[in-house]
Enzyme design. Structure first.
Site, PDB file in Angstrom:
ATOM      1  N   SER A  30       0.810  -1.226   0.000  1.00 42.67           N
ATOM      2  CA  SER A  30       0.000   0.000   0.000  1.00 42.67           C
ATOM      3  C   SER A  30       0.841   1.273   0.000  1.00 42.67           C
ATOM      4  O   SER A  30       0.503   2.256   0.654  1.00 42.67           O
ATOM      5  CB  SER A  30      -0.968   0.012   1.196  1.00 42.67           C
ATOM      6  OG  SER A  30      -1.728  -1.157   1.247  1.00 42.67           O
ATOM      7  N   ASP A  76      -7.007   0.226   1.732  1.00 42.49           N
ATOM      8  CA  ASP A  76      -5.632   0.669   1.952  1.00 42.49           C
ATOM      9  C   ASP A  76      -5.575   2.095   2.487  1.00 42.49           C
ATOM     10  O   ASP A  76      -4.815   2.401   3.408  1.00 42.49           O
ATOM     11  CB  ASP A  76      -4.831   0.587   0.651  1.00 42.49           C
ATOM     12  CG  ASP A  76      -4.593  -0.850   0.208  1.00 42.49           C
ATOM     13  OD1 ASP A  76      -4.927  -1.769   0.977  1.00 42.49           O
ATOM     14  OD2 ASP A  76      -4.083  -1.045  -0.910  1.00 42.49           O
ATOM     15  N   TYR A 128      -6.510  -6.367 -12.223  1.00 40.93           N
ATOM     16  CA  TYR A 128      -7.359  -6.078 -11.063  1.00 40.93           C
ATOM     17  C   TYR A 128      -8.762  -5.721 -11.546  1.00 40.93           C
ATOM     18  O   TYR A 128      -9.765  -6.208 -10.999  1.00 40.93           O
ATOM     19  CB  TYR A 128      -6.755  -4.936 -10.253  1.00 40.93           C
ATOM     20  CG  TYR A 128      -7.520  -4.593  -8.993  1.00 40.93           C
ATOM     21  CD1 TYR A 128      -7.211  -5.195  -7.777  1.00 40.93           C
ATOM     22  CD2 TYR A 128      -8.559  -3.653  -9.015  1.00 40.93           C
ATOM     23  CE1 TYR A 128      -7.908  -4.890  -6.619  1.00 40.93           C
ATOM     24  CE2 TYR A 128      -9.260  -3.346  -7.860  1.00 40.93           C
ATOM     25  CZ  TYR A 128      -8.928  -3.965  -6.671  1.00 40.93           C
ATOM     26  OH  TYR A 128      -9.627  -3.652  -5.538  1.00 40.93           O
TER      27      TYR A 128
END
Length: 287
Positions: A30, A76, A128
Site C-alpha cells: 500500500s 488501503d 485487477y
C-alpha cells in the site's frame, strides 16, 4: 492528491513537498495509499483544514480511482489514515464502520514477517479491473447487489447456479475470504493469535487457486515459511507479485528468514527482502 482536494472545493494551494519512504513501491504494501494519505494530511494541516480520518481516506481513494485510474476500494487508504498501534483494523467497506482489534504479537511471543518477493506488480494493468468485473458479473447473475450479500451457508447452492467456472471460482474466493475475516476477528478478540495462522494459509490457497492473483515467488515464500515452522502465511496486497506475510514464533525469525532466502536462491529467484512488522498507527505529524 492536490487535484482531489481542489476538486472537493477545499482551499489548498501550493506547497514544497519532500518525500522520504521506507515502504517499497510495488511490493503489495500500500505504498500508494501511504503517499496519498500523508500528502493529504500535510496539505490540509498546512492550510488549516480540519478533516476526519475517514474523510482523508475518501479523498485519497478519489485520487486513486479518478486520477490514477485504479478501480481499488478504500481499504488501503483507510488503514493508512485510521490504523492504531497494537491493533488490526476491521473495516466494513459498505458502511465504513471501523473496529480496532487487539493484535499484540510481542505479548503473545509471536512475530509478523513481511517477505517482499521483489516481483513488482501494477494494479493499473487491467488484471485487477478484470477480477472486479468478474465479481460484479457474478453478483448480478445471482441477483445480488454484491457478493458480500451471499451468506457463507448458501455458497454451495449459489455455485451450482453458475455455469462459468471462472465466475464460480471468484465467488468462492470472496465468500470464503469474508468468512475467514469473521473467524480471524473472533480469534484475535479472544487472544488466540496463533490459531489465526491456518486461516492465513487457507486465504493464500484461495487467492492462488480461486482468485488467481498469486505468482510462483509468493507461493514459494508461503510454502517455505510454513515448512520452516510458521503458524501460517499468505500473500498480501493486490497480487501478481508483491509481498507475503508469515506469522511465526518470535524466536524463529532467523530460521524462517534463512529458509526463505535459501529457497529463493535454489529456484533462481531474486533474493527477497524479509523484515519484521508490527501493527502501528497510520499517518501522523511527527514534528
Amino acid at each position: 492528491m492536490l487535484w482531489a482536494l481542489l476538486e472537493a472545493g477545499l482551499p489548498v494551494g501550493g506547497a514544497d513537498l519532500h518525500v522520504r519512504s521506507d515502504v517499497p513501491s510495488g511490493a503489495g504494501l500500500s505504498s500508494s495509499a501511504a503517499l496519498e494519505v500523508a500528502t493529504a494530511l500535510a496539505l490540509t494541516e498546512l492550510y488549516g483544514i480540519a478533516l476526519t480520518r475517514p474523510e482523508l481516506a475518501a479523498l485519497a481513494l478519489r485520487a486513486e480511482n479518478a486520477y490514477v485510474g485504479v478501480p481499488c476500494g478504500v481499504m488501503d487508504q483507510t488503514a493508512s489514515a485510521c490504523a492504531t498501534d497494537g491493533n488490526a483494523l476491521h473495516l466494513d467497506t459498505r458502511t465504513l464502520e471501523l473496529r480496532h482489534i487487539p493484535f499484540d504479537c510481542a505479548a503473545a511471543g509471536l512475530r509478523l514477517l513481511v517477505v517482499d518477493t521483489r516481483v513488482k506488480h501494477d494494479l493499473a494493468d487491467g488484471a485487477y479491473a478484470e477480477r472486479l468485473a468478474s465479481c460484479h458479473g457474478a453478483a448480478a447473475e445471482l441477483g445480488l447487489t454484491a457478493l458480500r450479500d451471499l451468506p457463507y451457508a448458501e455458497l454451495d447452492r449459489a455455485l451450482a447456479r453458475l455455469d462459468d467456472p471462472v465466475r464460480a471460482r471468484r465467488v468462492r474466493h470472496v465468500v470464503t475470504e469474508n468468512e475467514r475475516v469473521v473467524r480471524v476477528e473472533e480469534l484475535l478478540s479472544a487472544g488466540r493469535l496463533r490459531e489465526t495462522g491456518p486461516l492465513l494459509t487457507e486465504g493464500h490457497a484461495s487467492l492462488r487457486d480461486d482468485y488467481e492473483v498469486s505468482c510462483p515467488e509468493l507461493d514459494l515464500a508461503v510454502a517455505t515459511a510454513n515448512t520452516a515452522g510458521a503458524h501460517g502465511a499468505r500473500m498480501t496486497g493486490g497480487g501478481f507479485g508483491g509481498s507475503a506475510l508469515a506469522l511465526i514464533d518470535a524466536d524463529a525469525e532467523e530460521t524462517v528468514t534463512a529458509a526463505i532466502t535459501k529457497a529463493f536462491d535454489a529456484a533462481g529467484f531474486t533474493a527477497p527482502r524479509v523484515t519484521a512488522a508490527a501493527p502501528a498507527a497510520g499517518a501522523q505529524r511527527i514534528l
